[in-house]
Design a protein around this motif. Structure first.
Motif, PDB file in Angstrom:
ATOM      1  N   GLU A 218     -28.927 -14.723 -14.661  1.00  0.00           N
ATOM      2  CA  GLU A 218     -29.592 -14.104 -13.508  1.00  0.00           C
ATOM      3  C   GLU A 218     -30.350 -15.150 -12.695  1.00  0.00           C
ATOM      4  OE1 GLU A 218     -29.380 -12.700 -16.435  1.00  0.00           O
ATOM      5  OE2 GLU A 218     -28.385 -10.796 -15.957  1.00  0.00           O
ATOM      6  N   GLU A 219     -30.962 -16.116 -13.385  1.00  0.00           N
ATOM      7  CA  GLU A 219     -31.688 -17.177 -12.680  1.00  0.00           C
ATOM      8  C   GLU A 219     -30.740 -18.016 -11.831  1.00  0.00           C
ATOM      9  OE1 GLU A 219     -34.145 -15.769 -15.974  1.00  0.00           O
ATOM     10  OE2 GLU A 219     -32.051 -16.429 -15.847  1.00  0.00           O
ATOM     11  N   GLN A 220     -29.540 -18.286 -12.342  1.00  0.00           N
ATOM     12  CA  GLN A 220     -28.583 -19.084 -11.579  1.00  0.00           C
ATOM     13  C   GLN A 220     -27.994 -18.289 -10.409  1.00  0.00           C
ATOM     14  OE1 GLN A 220     -26.097 -20.180 -14.962  1.00  0.00           O
ATOM     15  NE2 GLN A 220     -26.735 -22.316 -14.751  1.00  0.00           N
ATOM     16  N   ILE A 221     -27.822 -16.985 -10.584  1.00  0.00           N
ATOM     17  CA  ILE A 221     -27.364 -16.144  -9.475  1.00  0.00           C
ATOM     18  C   ILE A 221     -28.376 -16.197  -8.336  1.00  0.00           C
ATOM     19  CG2 ILE A 221     -26.929 -13.766  -8.746  1.00  0.00           C
ATOM     20  CD1 ILE A 221     -25.769 -13.264 -11.549  1.00  0.00           C
ATOM     21  N   ILE A 222     -29.660 -16.113  -8.692  1.00  0.00           N
ATOM     22  CA  ILE A 222     -30.717 -16.202  -7.681  1.00  0.00           C
ATOM     23  C   ILE A 222     -30.709 -17.581  -7.031  1.00  0.00           C
ATOM     24  CG2 ILE A 222     -33.220 -16.251  -7.343  1.00  0.00           C
ATOM     25  CD1 ILE A 222     -33.411 -14.124  -9.556  1.00  0.00           C
ATOM     26  N   GLU A 223     -30.558 -18.616  -7.855  1.00  0.00           N
ATOM     27  CA  GLU A 223     -30.562 -19.978  -7.313  1.00  0.00           C
ATOM     28  C   GLU A 223     -29.412 -20.175  -6.323  1.00  0.00           C
ATOM     29  OE1 GLU A 223     -31.263 -24.362  -9.076  1.00  0.00           O
ATOM     30  OE2 GLU A 223     -29.505 -23.345  -9.899  1.00  0.00           O
ATOM     31  N   LYS A 224     -28.244 -19.647  -6.662  1.00  0.00           N
ATOM     32  CA  LYS A 224     -27.105 -19.792  -5.755  1.00  0.00           C
ATOM     33  C   LYS A 224     -27.382 -19.107  -4.425  1.00  0.00           C
ATOM     34  CE  LYS A 224     -22.128 -19.086  -5.325  1.00  0.00           C
ATOM     35  NZ  LYS A 224     -20.881 -18.596  -5.955  1.00  0.00           N
ATOM     36  N   ALA A 225     -27.986 -17.916  -4.481  1.00  0.00           N
ATOM     37  CA  ALA A 225     -28.315 -17.206  -3.241  1.00  0.00           C
ATOM     38  C   ALA A 225     -29.377 -17.958  -2.444  1.00  0.00           C
ATOM     39  CB  ALA A 225     -28.791 -15.794  -3.562  1.00  0.00           C
ATOM     40  N   GLU A 226     -30.361 -18.509  -3.145  1.00  0.00           N
ATOM     41  CA  GLU A 226     -31.427 -19.244  -2.466  1.00  0.00           C
ATOM     42  C   GLU A 226     -30.906 -20.524  -1.819  1.00  0.00           C
ATOM     43  OE1 GLU A 226     -34.824 -18.759  -2.063  1.00  0.00           O
ATOM     44  OE2 GLU A 226     -34.503 -16.709  -2.717  1.00  0.00           O
ATOM     45  N   LEU A 227     -29.882 -21.134  -2.422  1.00  0.00           N
ATOM     46  CA  LEU A 227     -29.342 -22.389  -1.903  1.00  0.00           C
ATOM     47  C   LEU A 227     -28.312 -22.190  -0.792  1.00  0.00           C
ATOM     48  CD1 LEU A 227     -28.891 -24.439  -5.207  1.00  0.00           C
ATOM     49  CD2 LEU A 227     -30.561 -24.856  -3.389  1.00  0.00           C
ATOM     50  N   ALA A 228     -27.915 -20.938  -0.533  1.00  0.00           N
ATOM     51  CA  ALA A 228     -26.905 -20.680   0.491  1.00  0.00           C
ATOM     52  C   ALA A 228     -27.315 -21.328   1.807  1.00  0.00           C
ATOM     53  CB  ALA A 228     -26.715 -19.172   0.678  1.00  0.00           C
TER      54      ALA A 228
ATOM     55  N   PHE B  23     -34.484  -9.323  -3.137  1.00  0.00           N
ATOM     56  CA  PHE B  23     -33.600  -8.683  -4.119  1.00  0.00           C
ATOM     57  C   PHE B  23     -32.157  -9.085  -3.868  1.00  0.00           C
ATOM     58  CE2 PHE B  23     -33.450  -5.685  -0.623  1.00  0.00           C
ATOM     59  CZ  PHE B  23     -32.157  -5.150  -0.639  1.00  0.00           C
ATOM     60  N   ILE B  24     -31.369  -8.995  -4.914  1.00  0.00           N
ATOM     61  CA  ILE B  24     -29.940  -9.301  -4.877  1.00  0.00           C
ATOM     62  C   ILE B  24     -29.207  -8.183  -5.601  1.00  0.00           C
ATOM     63  CG2 ILE B  24     -28.130 -10.828  -5.766  1.00  0.00           C
ATOM     64  CD1 ILE B  24     -29.982 -13.152  -5.437  1.00  0.00           C
ATOM     65  N   VAL B  25     -28.086  -7.731  -5.017  1.00  0.00           N
ATOM     66  CA  VAL B  25     -27.205  -6.771  -5.680  1.00  0.00           C
ATOM     67  C   VAL B  25     -26.020  -7.554  -6.237  1.00  0.00           C
ATOM     68  CG1 VAL B  25     -25.759  -4.731  -5.407  1.00  0.00           C
ATOM     69  CG2 VAL B  25     -27.901  -4.925  -4.112  1.00  0.00           C
ATOM     70  N   THR B  26     -25.761  -7.426  -7.529  1.00  0.00           N
ATOM     71  CA  THR B  26     -24.710  -8.222  -8.152  1.00  0.00           C
ATOM     72  C   THR B  26     -24.145  -7.483  -9.356  1.00  0.00           C
ATOM     73  OG1 THR B  26     -24.218 -10.399  -9.114  1.00  0.00           O
ATOM     74  CG2 THR B  26     -26.355  -9.423  -9.648  1.00  0.00           C
ATOM     75  N   ARG B  27     -23.113  -8.038  -9.920  1.00  0.00           N
ATOM     76  CA  ARG B  27     -22.586  -7.585 -11.201  1.00  0.00           C
ATOM     77  C   ARG B  27     -22.898  -8.645 -12.254  1.00  0.00           C
ATOM     78  NH1 ARG B  27     -19.220  -3.187 -10.879  1.00  0.00           N
ATOM     79  NH2 ARG B  27     -18.427  -2.663  -8.806  1.00  0.00           N
ATOM     80  N   LYS B  28     -22.821  -8.260 -13.499  1.00  0.00           N
ATOM     81  CA  LYS B  28     -23.071  -9.215 -14.575  1.00  0.00           C
ATOM     82  C   LYS B  28     -22.035 -10.325 -14.479  1.00  0.00           C
ATOM     83  CE  LYS B  28     -25.435 -10.332 -18.291  1.00  0.00           C
ATOM     84  NZ  LYS B  28     -26.887 -10.588 -18.240  1.00  0.00           N
ATOM     85  N   HIS B  29     -22.488 -11.565 -14.373  1.00  0.00           N
ATOM     86  CA  HIS B  29     -21.583 -12.693 -14.191  1.00  0.00           C
ATOM     87  C   HIS B  29     -21.131 -13.245 -15.542  1.00  0.00           C
ATOM     88  CE1 HIS B  29     -19.967 -16.475 -12.552  1.00  0.00           C
ATOM     89  NE2 HIS B  29     -20.022 -15.882 -11.377  1.00  0.00           N
ATOM     90  N   LYS B  30     -19.875 -13.729 -15.586  1.00  0.00           N
ATOM     91  CA  LYS B  30     -19.337 -14.242 -16.850  1.00  0.00           C
ATOM     92  C   LYS B  30     -20.030 -15.528 -17.276  1.00  0.00           C
ATOM     93  CE  LYS B  30     -14.688 -12.302 -16.218  1.00  0.00           C
ATOM     94  NZ  LYS B  30     -13.240 -12.615 -16.050  1.00  0.00           N
TER      95      LYS B  30
END
Length: 673
Positions: free
Chosen positions: A94-104, A83-90
């Motif tokens: 959501e898929e890209q937010i997950i991808e960024k976290a996975e690529l960290a 899971f990821i806690v986030t705010r709505k990105h401009k």
């Protein structure tokens, strides 16, 4: 209905026995990092996973919204529930937010200066390798980029993606070269003193940026403040070093060169204090970069000497025009040269650091990376901030300039009104015990000058613009504004016979003098070189923009003209809307330089308007002329109370030590008998 979470007592929590790694049921907490991947565990401490399939793709299972945040539950490519806690990105889905976290990435980095470049080398491991470009990006806008190269092929790295043995991690060895000539070019182009470093990766989906750190395990810590590197010379007068932010991010910092003898004096003083000085018993006072004696720190020092306070010492650069007069008035025992063995000795013996600006401005040069003094600042619990000026001009609170979580933050802050105090309490994590509500000491001089000083001069002083100091002379630039003003006063007979003061901000003056000597030499003869306080006290009209000196000048009876031509850009660069706005500004406002001449001539003969006096009184309440005395007494009460407790603790330790000695000697006597 949510499968994984529910609301309990207003908080979003796991349901059905789910937990995070620490065994917590709370999904949204202050310690929970945004946009970071977390696994979901069962009561037995095992990561919850589903049966593996052939797709190995990320699958979003559920999105839960709670109090402005969203929690995204998903299965990663290894089918583990995360899971990821986030705010709505401009921009990012959501898929890209997950991808960024996975690529960290996981990272371990070293920097090595070699000839005319800096080599970054280390291990940089990504869990997934669908990446086309790797770069180090510099600057807040991240536009200066340098390619990252790997020693081993992508095929080899893919085979060892999830293997974390030390030997296999070497498959992910990388290097990056940043030439020093490029660092010099960036400084000339941007004037940016700080260049944060980012890791940029690019794939078919998007560009992702991560803070570039020495270690991927670096989290928020005050100890990052102590990190230092050697200075890398990049030009005749310019050097660069690396520091860490409190989160561990690496940052390039530009500064002027530092003489090696200063480093040795500091080290010797530190050893002497450690070996021989048993007690810290100095009150060290100084102003911005120890270059002047015109602000509140000097007023407190002067009053301390009137009270025969033998602990107070004032540090100032011997190059200052004020230094000889201060030595003559107070003597060498109490006036100390900056960057001498004696100055470092007194700093390391300091019980309190009292300054008109942040404690770091006591350091050896304009911007420094000095571990020993940083450690002293970090350990000292009596950093008393008298304020450079009233903190109600630019919004230093929204910009994060004041925050108790920052290692260099003052322990106590002097304020001049209830409104100012509320800002420190509300935005900067200070408490009532941390606030000294006695008013800025320096205001006393200006209040008194209303009746005692003739106001006939005109002063032009723009504030520090860290985004605009390249030495350029184009119209609209920082230096260009000054050249425009100089031309204006020479072309209009109104200014004949009048004393006109053209004042560079102290920071701007130092940088122009040291790093752009040609530009400085060209305009030097037109610039005021004395004590800024003296001309503010005599000014009938002050032209400024977003500087706190406007509060001092108005308190002394000056008319203030606010020159806000670049206000929109300034607020964007500052990162927050200014506190001073049209509705509370205590002077005329102009937005075009061509209006300035007419406004100066209309303001010069008139007294302060009642409407402006009313606005000013809401922002500055302590104008009775007693700020210095009350602030000094308040500080002495704080220090005396703490010293009393420290003395009791010291006596208790000494008593226990003596008791132990007596016990041992008694045992020896019994044995001898």
């Amino acid at each position: 209905m949510s499968v994984y979470s529910e609301v309990s007592n207003g908080s979003l929590v796991f349901k059905d026995g789910f937990l995070d790694f620490n065994g917590s049921v709370n999904l949204i907490t202050r310690k929970r990092s945004s946009n970071k991947k977390y696994y979901v565990y069962d009561a037995a401490g095992q990561i919850i996973s589903e049966e593996n399939d052939e797709s190995h793709t990320v699958t979003i299972k559920e999105i839960v919204y709670h109090k402005g945040k969203q929690v995204i539950f998903y299965l990663d490519k290894r089918m583990r529930l995360s899971f990821i806690v986030t705010r709505k990105h401009k921009r990012l889905t959501e898929e890209q937010i997950i991808e960024k976290a996975e690529l960290a990435p996981s990272q371990r980095v070293w920097s090595i200066p070699l000839f005319n470049f800096i080599l970054f080398i280390g291990v940089l491991r990504f869990r997934y390798t669908n990446i086309q470009e790797y770069e180090i990006a510099l600057g807040y806008d991240k536009k200066y980029r340098f390619p990252i190269k790997y020693l081993f092929s992508k095929t080899i790295r893919e085979k060892n993606t999830f293997n974390t043995s030390k030997l296999k991690l070497l498959c992910h060895t990388f290097f990056c070269i940043i030439p020093t000539k490029d660092l010099e070019r960036i400084y000339i182009e941007t004037s940016s003193i700080n260049l944060p470093m980012f890791l940029r990766i690019h794939n078919d989906t998007a560009n992702y940026y991560y803070p570039f750190k020495k270690s991927g395990f670096d989290k928020y810590s005050c100890k990052h403040y102590l990190y230092n590197t050697f200075n890398y010379r990049i030009s005749k007068s310019l050097s660069v070093f690396m520091r860490k932010s409190v989160t561990g991010q690496l940052v390039f910092v530009y500064s002027n060169k530092l003489h090696k003898s200063i480093v040795m004096k500091e080290a010797i003083a530190y050893v002497i204090v450690k070996l021989f000085a048993r007690k810290n018993n100095r009150i060290i006072l100084f102003e911005k970069f120890c270059e002047g004696a015109s602000e509140s720190a000097y007023e407190i020092f002067k009053y301390a000497r009137q009270q025969n306070d033998t602990m107070a010492r004032f540090i100032i650069d011997a190059k200052s025009d004020l230094y000889p007069a201060l030595i003559e008035q107070f003597g060498k025992e109490y006036i100390i040269k900056k960057n001498t063995l004696r100055s470092f000795y007194n700093i390391f013996k300091a019980d309190a650091l009292i300054s008109s600006d942040l404690a770091t401005h006591i350091q050896r040069r304009l911007y420094d990376n000095d571990r020993l003094i940083k450690k002293k600042i970090l350990d000292n619990k009596n950093k008393i901030f008298l304020q450079h000026g009233v903190a109600l001009a630019t919004n230093v609170f929204e910009r994060g300039y004041f925050n108790k979580r920052v290692p260099i933050a003052p322990d106590y802050i002097v304020t001049s009104s209830r409104r100012e105090s509320r800002n420190f309490l509300k935005y900067a994590n200070y408490t009532n015990e941390d606030i000294i509500p006695t008013g800025l000491p320096n205001l006393d001089l200006y209040v008194e000058s209303k009746e005692t000083v003739q106001k006939e001069e005109i002063t032009f002083m723009l504030t520090w613009r860290p985004w605009d100091l390249t030495g350029g002379k184009t119209e609209g630039s920082y230096v260009g504004r000054y050249i425009q003003f100089i031309r204006m006063i020479h072309s209009d007979p109104f200014y004949e016979g009048k004393k006109i003061n053209v004042v560079l901000h102290p920071k701007a003056k130092v940088i122009l003098r040291d790093q752009f000597p040609d530009i400085y030499a060209e305009i030097k003869s037109k610039l005021y070189a004395g004590d800024i306080k003296d001309i503010l006290l005599r000014s009938k009209v002050l032209i400024s923009d977003y500087s706190s000196v406007t509060f001092y000048a108005f308190a002394g009876g000056s008319n203030v003209i606010f020159y806000w031509e670049d206000k929109v850009k300034a607020e964007k660069e500052y990162g927050a809307r200014n506190i001073l706005q049209k509705e509370n500004a205590f002077g005329d406002i102009i937005y075009d330089f061509n209006q300035l001449n007419a406004f100066i001539q209309s303001n010069y003969p008139q007294e302060q308007k009642a409407a402006y006096q009313s606005k000013f009184s809401l922002m500055v309440e302590r104008t009775d002329g007693n700020n210095t005395e009350e602030t000094y007494n308040y500080i002495r009460n704080i220090l005396d109370k703490e010293r009393g407790l420290a003395d009791v603790e010291y006596r208790n330790k000494r008593f226990l030590r003596n008791e132990r000695v007596l016990q041992l000697s008694g045992q020896e006597n019994i044995q001898s008998k």
